[in-house]
Design a protein around this motif. Structure first.
Motif, PDB file in Angstrom:
ATOM      1  N   VAL A 149       0.864  -1.173   0.000  1.00  0.00           N
ATOM      2  CA  VAL A 149       0.000   0.000   0.000  1.00  0.00           C
ATOM      3  C   VAL A 149       0.904   1.227   0.000  1.00  0.00           C
ATOM      4  CG1 VAL A 149      -1.961  -1.093   1.130  1.00  0.00           C
ATOM      5  CG2 VAL A 149      -0.195  -0.008   2.529  1.00  0.00           C
ATOM      6  N   TRP A 176      -9.912  -3.123  -1.526  1.00  0.00           N
ATOM      7  CA  TRP A 176     -10.270  -2.458  -0.279  1.00  0.00           C
ATOM      8  C   TRP A 176     -11.724  -2.718   0.083  1.00  0.00           C
ATOM      9  CZ3 TRP A 176      -6.892  -0.466   2.980  1.00  0.00           C
ATOM     10  CH2 TRP A 176      -5.668   0.013   2.515  1.00  0.00           C
ATOM     11  N   GLY A 234     -12.548   1.052   4.037  1.00  0.00           N
ATOM     12  CA  GLY A 234     -11.121   1.306   3.910  1.00  0.00           C
ATOM     13  C   GLY A 234     -10.272   0.725   5.018  1.00  0.00           C
ATOM     14  N   LEU A 294      -8.637  -5.427   3.622  1.00  0.00           N
ATOM     15  CA  LEU A 294      -8.341  -5.793   2.240  1.00  0.00           C
ATOM     16  C   LEU A 294      -8.725  -7.252   2.020  1.00  0.00           C
ATOM     17  CD1 LEU A 294      -4.824  -4.169   1.884  1.00  0.00           C
ATOM     18  CD2 LEU A 294      -6.722  -3.714   0.325  1.00  0.00           C
ATOM     19  N   ALA A 339      -5.901  -3.385   7.184  1.00  0.00           N
ATOM     20  CA  ALA A 339      -5.224  -2.478   6.257  1.00  0.00           C
ATOM     21  C   ALA A 339      -3.715  -2.470   6.435  1.00  0.00           C
ATOM     22  CB  ALA A 339      -5.776  -1.064   6.421  1.00  0.00           C
ATOM     23  N   GLN A 346      -8.220   3.069  -1.849  1.00  0.00           N
ATOM     24  CA  GLN A 346      -8.849   3.064  -0.532  1.00  0.00           C
ATOM     25  C   GLN A 346      -9.982   4.089  -0.467  1.00  0.00           C
ATOM     26  OE1 GLN A 346      -6.443   4.592   2.696  1.00  0.00           O
ATOM     27  NE2 GLN A 346      -7.272   3.074   4.123  1.00  0.00           N
TER      28      GLN A 346
END
Length: 341
Positions: free
Chosen positions: A66, A86, A90, A93, A106, A337
């Motif tokens: 990311v 995503w 957000g 994943l 994340a 995201q």
């Protein structure tokens, strides 16, 4: 499941010397390579001006990263990862690992496999409670399944084809990684895309495969009805090709996909490219340039795509109205995201 290999585009001194030139020529070539790398770094440093709202998840060398601006974080190791997506909030994943769907936070923590079924690229429901993915259906072609993103030990249920709902799930099979040219690796990519309002899912194949050699479908989740939006070969069409890796614009009005077309004549041929489809009018247009693929919308005006740069795959911010391009960094399979809600 089809996954992709990514190689950052750079020229090494060893490669230059291997061309058989003199030491002076090799030194000059090395300096030119260093200058090219510096130019790429400068372009990447300028990327924050693109104003991306959140992180971009992407794949390089089989692992998930990311990043935003000039910084990036590696979330996985060991390779075998593909198609990060995503969650709507957000915070999580979904990612393919060795052809199965996993979810993680994340920051890469809390990884959990959702299903043992071989899968194509996953997509979240708008409420974040479910994940759709492609896998072998009762008809022997690609189908679409839904599984809880949160419940432990959840079993997938069939969404498409409609006639497979309620049928016994087909035996799980193992498929090897995709190999060959870019076109060959993309051709059978089974990534799916859940519409922002939750009512539809776009996917490769469907009932249209009984008529055409390759097709792309929008299916209605509640009824199982299918609409063919692109088709190649058979059914009176005089071409060959594919439409894969669909992506919805955040407002649900536009749908894009990665396409390839071999026409009736050479003048009708199109290498790998991006198509944007208006779901209200049915009109289609090409966006981006040759070999652009895997579009992920930022908003109505911009998208991040995978492009070719210096012999490798690079994330590029594409202006959808004016065609402007800003390189971000090496990688592919972008996912944007969402802003916190």
């Amino acid at each position: 499941m089809k996954k992709f290999g990514q190689v950052a585009g750079s020229v090494t001194l060893a490669a230059v010397v291997g061309l058989g030139g003199s030491p002076a020529q090799a030194a000059q070539a090395a300096q030119a390579a260093q200058a090219a790398q510096a130019a790429q770094a400068a372009q990447a440093a300028a990327a924050p001006a693109a104003g991306l709202p959140g992180l971009v998840a992407y794949v390089r060398g089989g692992d998930v990263y990311v990043g935003k601006g000039t910084t990036e974080q590696r979330l996985t190791t060991g390779g075998g990862h593909a198609r990060p997506r995503w969650s709507p909030d957000g915070r999580r994943l979904a990612v393919l690992h060795q052809g199965r769907v996993w979810v993680m936070a994340a920051d890469g923590s809390g990884r959990r496999r959702l299903s043992t079924r071989p899968a194509g690229g996953a997509s979240w429901s708008p409420d974040g409670g479910s994940i759709a993915f492609a896998s072998l259906s009762c008809t022997g072609g690609p189908g679409v399944y839904r599984i809880s993103a949160t419940a432990a030990g959840a079993e997938p249920e069939v969404l498409f084809p409609r006639d497979c709902r309620g049928e016994e799930l087909p035996e799980e099979t193992t498929a090897g990684p995709a190999t060959g040219s870019l076109r060959e690796r993309l051709q059978y990519d089974n990534a799916v895309a859940w519409s922002p309002d939750g009512s539809r899912i776009a996917f490769r194949g469907g009932d249209c495969e009984s008529v055409y050699d390759a097709c792309l479908t929008i299916g209605t989740v509640t009824t199982g009805a299918e609409q063919t939006v692109e088709a190649y070969g058979g059914g009176g069409t005089q071409n060959r090709g594919f439409a894969v890796v669909p992506s919805w614009r955040p407002d649900g009005v536009k749908l894009s996909w990665t396409a390839y077309r071999q026409g009736e004549t050479a003048a009708d041929d199109r290498p790998v490219h991006l198509v944007e489809y208006d779901t209200a009018t049915g009109t289609k247009r090409t966006v981006g340039g040759a070999l652009d693929r895997e579009l992920a919308y930022v908003d109505g005006d911009r998208a991040v795509v995978t492009s070719r740069n210096n012999g490798g795959s690079w994330l590029t911010v594409l202006g959808l109205a004016n065609g402007t391009r800003t390189l971000l960094r090496s990688g592919s399979q972008p996912s944007i995201q969402p802003l916190p809600r």
